[in-house]
Every structure is written in C-alpha cells, then in structure tokens.
Design a protein around this motif. Structure first.
Motif, mmCIF file in Angstrom:
data_model
loop_
_atom_site.group_PDB
_atom_site.id
_atom_site.type_symbol
_atom_site.label_atom_id
_atom_site.label_comp_id
_atom_site.label_asym_id
_atom_site.label_seq_id
_atom_site.Cartn_x
_atom_site.Cartn_y
_atom_site.Cartn_z
ATOM 1 N N MET A 525 0.812 -1.210 0.000
ATOM 2 C CA MET A 525 0.000 0.000 0.000
ATOM 3 C C MET A 525 0.853 1.272 0.000
ATOM 4 O O MET A 525 0.429 2.311 -0.524
ATOM 5 N N TYR A 543 -6.312 3.145 0.612
ATOM 6 C CA TYR A 543 -6.084 1.927 1.388
ATOM 7 C C TYR A 543 -4.775 1.988 2.176
ATOM 8 O O TYR A 543 -4.193 0.962 2.514
ATOM 9 N N PHE A 575 -9.500 -0.943 3.614
ATOM 10 C CA PHE A 575 -8.690 -1.988 2.999
ATOM 11 C C PHE A 575 -9.203 -3.370 3.398
ATOM 12 O O PHE A 575 -9.440 -4.232 2.538
#
Length: 921
Positions: A525, A543, A575
C-alpha cells in the motif's frame, strides 16, 4: 510462523526446495519495469561455507560461528567495491557486544568487516557483509575464515544463513544486479559444542543406538488399525467382495459428485471400466443418505457419520449426509489391497480385479473441525501442489484447510481493485530500497527463475536429469535460492482450489493475518501511494495502512520493524473491508463452497514489557482520532480486533484467530480462538482450557505437538525449527486434546517436567469438553521451499492429527505403548505403502499425473554386539539395507548378521526411496 517469545528470540527459517514444474509462478510484471543495468564483469567468483562452531559460549545468549569465504578468481577480493548479502534467522551481535564474564565480544572491525541490516528499512532477516578499508584482500585460491557472534544458538543445518549474493561497485542503485554466491553449511553431529544449545540442553542427538532402543517390534495389525483414522466400530465377516471390470456405482439423491469421485478413484487402480448411475438397486456399490443415521446408538444422528456394509458381493455406503458418504468412500479406498495400488503405479499393470474384506463399519468423527494449516506467505506453493495436498488430506478425512495467504514476506491472493498487493507484495528480489518489490527473505526470492535481479543462480535441473535431491532431510540446495519467494493465486486459481476442496468436503478457511505479520500488505500500500500520489491522491491514500509520521518503535520476533497496520486509520478498515468482500466473492462464484470462517490472524504483537516496544503511541493520527486518542496500545489493539471482527462477520462468516486476540481482556462474542503458544514453562499452557471453560468454541493448535514445521528430532540434517519442541508423528498421535498436561513429560530441552509445576494450571471442566470443537496440524513455511519438503514435514505427522481428531478419546497413559506399536506397524505395513503408490483422484484431469507422497522415511536403529549387526525400524514393515563397503553395494537386512568395520544403514520404502544414511561403527 507462530512463535511465543519472551526470554528467547524464536528461530526463523532457512531451508528447502526445488520448483514445482506444474505451473510457473503467476507473477505480474512490474507496471513500469526497470531495465537491469548492463552486466558487469565479475572480478571475483566466491563461495561461502558457514559453520556453527561453539554454542557453549555466551550461555543461551549467543554463539560463535564462522563464515569461510573462498575466492575462486579471476581477481582478488579487495578491500572495497563489493558487498555480500544473505538472510539469517539469528540476530548478529553489534560490534563490541558479548560477555564480560567470558571476555568474548563481537570483533568484526578487527577482521576488516562490518555486518549490518542490508535493506533501507533495516527490517527482517536480511544482512550485508562488507569490507572496511582495513580488510586484507582475499587472493585467488585463498580461504578467509571470519568469526561472527550471533544470538541464541544453531544446532541444525536449517539454522544456516542462506541466499548469499554479491554486488560489485556498490550495488546500491536502482536497477543494480546481484550475483548468486554458492553456499554450504558444515556441522559436526559428534561435537557437543555444535549440537548442544546451552548448558540446560539435555536433549540427545539422534543415533542408531537411541533409535534401536525406541523402535517397536514387528507385529500383526488388526484390520481396524490398518485404516486411518481407525473406525469407531468394525465387524469382520466371512468372505470378501470382489470388484472387477464393469463395476457399477449407484447413487441416490444428490450424490452424483461423490459417485464420480469414486469412479475416478477406482479407475486409477482397476483395469476395465467403472461407471455410475442413479440407483436401480443392482449396482455393485451403492451410495445413499440416511439423515437420521445414528452410528453409535446414542439416539442422535451423527453429522459426517457413515456405515459401510460389504457382503454378498455388494457394498453399501450410507451416510448421515453427503460428507459421511464421502468418508465412507475413503474407507473403501483404504480397504483395497496394497498390492493392487502397487501394481497400478504403472497404469498398464492395473489388476483386472481385486477383493476387499467383508465387513460392517459404523463410524463418525469425534471432532467437527479436523484441520491442517498451510502457510504460503513465506514460500508459495502452486495450485497443483495445493490440490494434491487437499486430496491426500481428504483420504484421511481431514475436513478443514486453513489457508495462510498473507504474512510479512508475501501476499498471495489477487484482490481485484488493489493490484499492488500482487504486482508488488507477491514479489521478492534484490531491491534494497524495496522500490519495485520486497527484499529477498529467508534465503529466497523468485526461486531459480529470473526477474528478481539476482543472476548466476544455480540452473534449474532439466526434467530428464535423473539425479535429484531426495528431500529426505536437509539438502545444500536449500541454502541456494530454491524456494518460491514470489508467486500468487489469481482469482481463477483460488476459485479452482475452492472447487477442488468443496468436491472433497473440505472447507477452506482463509487467513488474512492482521494487524502484525502484515508487512507485505503495508509495503504494497505504500508502493500504491507512491505510484498514485501525484496523479490521483485520493486513490493513493484510499487503502493506506500506516501513519507516515508514526514514531513508534517495535521489533517483531522475526526482526521486522515495520509490519503493523495502524488501527486508527479508516483507510485500514476500508482496505480490510475490500479484501474480505473480494474473498467472499470467490466463494460466491463456486457452487457449494462455504465461507464459514475467516481467520483474522492477531498474533505476535511484540511484548510491551519493560518499554522495549511501542505499538502505535507515537502515531499523531491516533491522537487526532476521537475514538482512539485516549487509548493505550492494548486499548488500540482491542479497538482494532473489534472492528476487524465486525468486518469479517458482516460477510456472514464467523471470525477465528490466534488466541492472542483475546489475551488482553477483550470480550469478542462468537470469536473462535486457536490457542498455540503452550510451550512448557512459558506460562500459557492452559489458555485453551481457560477459553473453553469461559464458553468459547476452541480449536486446538498447540505448538508443542501440532506444529508440523518443527524438526522431527535433534539431528542436524532434519529440516525445520525447534523453538517450541521437536515434533514427530508420535507427538501428534499421542496428543490428548482434553488433557494436554499428560503430554508434558519433557520440556523443549529434554529435561523432565515435574507434574507439580503444572498443578495450578487450569483444567478443562467435563461440561466444557463440548467447547473443544477440533484441532489441526500447522505447517509454517519458512523452511518449506519445495513441494517435496512440504510433504516430508507434513507426512506422517498429519496422520497422527487425522487419527486424533477423529478419535480424540484415548486410553490411560500406561496403555499408550501398545496403541503406538499398533499405529507404527500399521504405518509400515499398510498405510505408508499406499502413500508410495498414491495417485490423486482427478475426475476432470486438472493435475499432472503424479504418483506417491514424499513422506519422511525414518532412519533405522541398530547396534553391533559381538561383531553382529542387529537393526530395526520405527515403522516395522519398511525395509532395511546395510553396506560394509562405504555404500558401493547395499544388502537387504533380514536378520542379525556378522559385520566388521564401518557399517552404513538406510531404511527402504516400497517405492524404492530410501532414508538418509546412518553410520554405525
């Protein structure tokens, strides 16, 4: 791997395996791949030999080892311009660190070197050794021995550093290429300094004499014990039932899939045709469901129960449900004679007919959860490998597959909408800044393939090559890049696995391990954030899992410093919501697949004692969040687990997880804990019974007896770890789910346990036995670098799990030797020979045609007295061979025989595979 570390850091990984040729890793190409720099001339070709020299120094705190670097030319290895990288499970001591009492300190600078964490983040098991200006160049042909102190100890070859690779002229820039350096490990099993952990270690090293005293005698095995798991009730009748060409299978109701499975299974072993049809009443084998089937006569129907009635030329399998019918089919398969399976190894030699004994079997499981966990985060296994494993598990009536899909070292499941999880998080290689992929770990990156910026790796063996690693123990290639550090399952792959498992009445329990063990997700991420922040900042941050300004410092037991998901960010929960929604979509796409439980992880947040670690108190975003600003770290963890549970249960599934989730007073309704950290003497031995007595449904996952990645015994050539115990098939077979204290005879160092030390531990109340809903074996994959190593560590350990999960009640401890002798004789005479010839049932032709399972073949026991060799084997029925000419020729052992000098021995399986060689003088 689950490890409980208080006083001692836990052993991590290093070993094993060649690639599964069935399917290449489905690694996505980098969206913007960086072209490697032109390949420079390698000024010096080097190799490394590592040896643990002395564990007796430093008590249990540290040990001394040597790195021997050999320069094979063409030029000298100078005092600058090169760096040597490797993975090592131990912490290398800082310069000057050591023992004042022993006057022994880390002294790398005097040798002209330094060793530090290799990657930019300084996180994990990745190190770099580099020369200082004072380093004396290594001439061509010279071997330089370097002394290094590292934490704890090293007594198995699996402890060795692995995946050595060298970079010349710095190698610090994006696009630089590293070159593989061949490495070996040297360990003398006869040297106590190398095999004794510290002065409190009383565990003996395995020897032929020790095995000889422990091995059971050959004896006949009753039919009931030849089946695994042993059925609850078996009555033998006169005669047999013969199956031959033209065998028909009749099925009633919704059992067409089970009938098709049986057609395929019988077709693998029987010449001629086998067919199925809706029951007309005159078929040779009939399958039916009787919903009120009561196999034990207690007045209630038995879920997954079945009866198998074989007599008068017919076989009737009746199940309380379709799963029961399927289990009855597996029992029928085990009744087929071993010689029929052996003949069918070559399909052209399948028998025209065979007979099964006339019997009446009534059977039902003791536990509803009979499981195995497989970690593919540390090392990936192809979908074909997983499917084969599932079929073998189904053969032994295992009905839950705990699929550990994410961890610090890799994310293995494609999530539509978050492609970075696999384009980045499923890849490992030489990338010190981890700009495009995660750094190498556990001695592996992308197996022996390219794409990881490490060149000159050992070439893959061609398929036609006949000499391959036996994988009956440690192999030197386990240190040399073998192992799928990269790889993932596409959505289609995962759905195929779900369908395959569903056909075999196995429920797949996916694990998304959070908030620790999450480095692959966190780094992916952050990669997404970097990639999108300038063009689409909203998508970039959607996310994100960390607060970039968090100053909290912590180190996990695997030495990661950046593997936490922040519980104060709504983006963290966005997420997790997206991930579980996509996981649920995979189940929804597969008819019959049941998403009953999602495993949320929750283990091994590092200890907060003595202020050594801080989880999230240094996060400004936690202080700015009204819901979290007043919470301490324990409160933040409980906040996370509460939210995580809500996200999971919103899918309709229950949440299970490691029992760490509720260690700190959190009450989580419906949560199913998996207690694992029961190491004798570490303080959490009774967690499972505490939770069961409190009303939780509990799944037993105890490390001391059920962790299949732990080495079988204290033999340097046994792959695996030993932080909780050495664990073999006897540990799993004799495990007592309702009284684990009966298993507490020795601690992990081989010292007797005084029962008085456990007198205050919580016992399971009789009325709460029902809350123990099952148990499972667990295979963590730090060392599982090939399918063969996976099978070696799992089998026969999982057979003890299968037996005990089906039959959890055991006789008194004093009666166990007789039961163990029956089990070992059954393994040697019937169960393992069937595995030698095992062909996965494949109704739709999904798998390559493979035969056999690479179970561990035990080394023989032996003694020489008066010049006469006497030998035995742990599983009577396996063969034994001996050699008196250093292995040039081998003779079959059948009775005591005169010998002289050096004698070599090995055990022999029915398929011709052999154990490692044991030496007897």
């Amino acid at each position: 791997m689950k490890r409980f570390l208080t006083s001692l850091p836990v052993m991590a990984v290093l070993a094993a395996g060649c690639s599964d040729p069935a399917q290449p890793d489905p690694v996505q190409p980098d969206p913007d791949p960086v072209q490697p720099a032109p390949k420079p001339t390698v000024p010096a070709s080097v190799s490394v030999e590592w040896q643990p020299v002395d564990n007796s120094v430093g008590s249990w705190m540290f040990f001394r080892s040597t790195f021997t670097i050999e320069n094979k030319g063409p030029g000298e290895l100078g005092n600058q311009g090169w760096k040597l990288y490797f993975s090592f499970v131990r912490r290398i001591l800082n310069e000057g660190e050591g023992s004042q009492e022993e006057n022994l300190f880390q002294s790398l600078a005097k040798q002209g070197i330094r060793i530090t964490k290799a990657d930019l983040a300084g996180s994990g098991d990745y190190f770099v050794l580099e020369p200082l200006p004072e380093f004396k160049p290594i001439a061509v042909g010279e071997r330089r021995v370097l002394d290094v102190l590292a934490s704890d100890w090293a007594i198995l070859k699996s402890d060795a550093p692995a995946g050595f690779h060298i970079v010349f002229s710095g190698g610090e820039h994006k696009g630089d290429v590293a070159y593989a350096v061949p490495s070996t490990v040297k360990l003398d099993a006869s040297d106590p300094k190398q095999t004794t952990r510290f002065e409190g270690d009383k565990m003996p090293v395995q020897t032929p004499g020790l095995r000889f005293k422990e091995n059971p005698a050959l004896q006949d095995v009753e039919l009931k014990r030849q089946l695994l798991p042993a059925p609850r009730s078996l009555t033998t009748r006169e005669g047999k039932v013969t199956l031959s060409n033209g065998t028909t299978i009749g099925y009633a109701g919704p059992l067409q899939g089970e009938a098709s499975y049986l057609v395929s299974a019988l077709g693998d072993v029987l010449a001629g045709t086998v067919s199925s049809r809706a029951t007309q009443g005159d078929e040779h084998i009939q399958l039916r469901i009787q919903a009120d089937l009561d196999t034990d006569g207690d007045g209630t129907a038995d879920a997954e129960g079945y009866t198998l009635d074989a007599q008068d030329g017919k076989i009737l399998i009746t199940g309380a449900d379709a799963a029961g019918v399927f289990h009855g089919i597996q029992t029928l398969r085990q009744l087929i004679p071993v010689d029929a399976y052996a003949a069918a190894v070559n399909p052209s030699n399948r028998k025209a007919e065979f007979s099964v004994p006339a019997v009446l079997i009534a059977d039902a499981p003791g536990f509803s959860h009979r499981g195995m966990a497989l970690d593919v985060g540390r090392h990936f296994q192809s979908k074909e490998t997983v499917k084969k494993l599932l079929d073998v598990l189904a053969y032994y009536k295992i009905n839950k597959f705990h699929f550990h899909l994410t961890d610090d070292e890799g994310w293995r499941l494609e999530i539509p909408g978050i492609p970075e999880l696999t384009s980045y998080g499923s890849r490992r290689g030489f990338d010190l800044a981890e700009t495009e992929m995660m750094h190498a770990a556990m001695g592996s990156s992308n197996d022996l393939d390219s794409g990881d910026r490490i060149e000159l790796k050992p070439a893959k063996r061609p398929a036609e090559q006949t000499v391959r690693p036996a994988y009956q123990g440690f192999e030197q290639e386990m240190l040399n890049f073998v192992g799928k550090g990269s790889g993932y399952y596409t959505t289609k792959d995962f759905e195929e696995i779900l369908a395959y498992a569903t056909e075999r009445h196995i429920d797949v329990i996916p694990e998304i391990d959070m908030p620790g063990h999450a480095r692959a997700a966190v780094m992916s991420m952050e990669y997404r954030y970097r990639k999108l922040k300038d063009t689409n900042p909203e998508q970039a941050a959607m996310y994100r899992l960390v607060d970039p300004n968090d100053t909290s410092k912590h180190t996990s037991v695997q030495a990661y410093t950046d593997n936490f998901v922040n519980p104060c960010l709504e983006t963290s929960y966005a997420f997790l919501t997206k991930v579980v929604q996509e996981v649920k979509a995979r189940y929804d796409a597969v008819p019959g697949a049941r998403l009953l439980v999602i495993h949320g992880g929750g283990d091994e947040l590092p200890s907060l004692q003595n202020g050594a670690n801080v989880w999230w108190q240094g996060s400004p975003l936690c202080k700015q969040n009204a819901a979290t600003k007043d919470l301490d770290d324990i409160g933040l963890a409980n906040h996370f687990f509460t939210r995580w549970s809500e996200i999971i249960t919103a899918t309709g599934a229950k949440m299970t997880g490691w029992d760490d989730v509720i260690h700190h007073g959190l009450s989580l309704p419906g949560f199913i804990p998996m207690p694992w950290s029961n190491v004798w003497g570490w303080g959490r031995e009774d967690d499972a019974y505490k939770f069961a007595n409190e009303g939780y449904s509990v799944i037993l996952a105890h490390s001391t007896n059920l962790y299949m990645d732990l080495a079988y015994n204290k033999d340097p050539d046994e792959p695996g770890y030993y932080w909780a115990n050495f664990t073999d098939e006897k540990k799993t077979f004799e495990y007592r789910p309702f009284d684990i204290y009966a298993n507490a005879t020795e601690d992990r160092m081989g010292n007797p346990i005084n029962p008085a030390d456990l007198k205050d531990k919580v016992r399971l109340k009789a009325e709460n036995k029902k809350n123990i809903i099952g148990m499972q074996g667990l295979l963590w994959s730090e060392n599982v670098k090939t399918p063969e190593v996976m099978e070696y560590l799992a089998f026969p350990k999982i057979l003890g799990v299968a037996e005990r999960a089906w039959n959890p009640e055991l006789p008194a401890v004093e009666e166990m030797p007789a039961l163990w002798a029956q089990f070992t004789n059954a393994l040697g005479q019937s169960i393992l020979p069937r595995l030698d010839a095992y062909r996965p049932v494949d109704p739709r032709g999904e798998l390559p045609d493979t035969v056999g399972v690479n179970y561990r073949i035990p080394l023989p026991g032996a003694e020489i007295s008066g010049g006469k060799l006497t030998a035995n084997v742990r599983f009577p029925g396996l063969g034994i061979e001996y050699s008196t000419d250093n292995g040039t020729t081998w003779k079959r052992y059948s009775a005591p025989v005169d010998v002289s000098g050096r004698v070599l021995l090995r055990s022999l399986a029915t398929d011709g595979r052999t154990s490692r060689v044991a030496e007897l003088n």
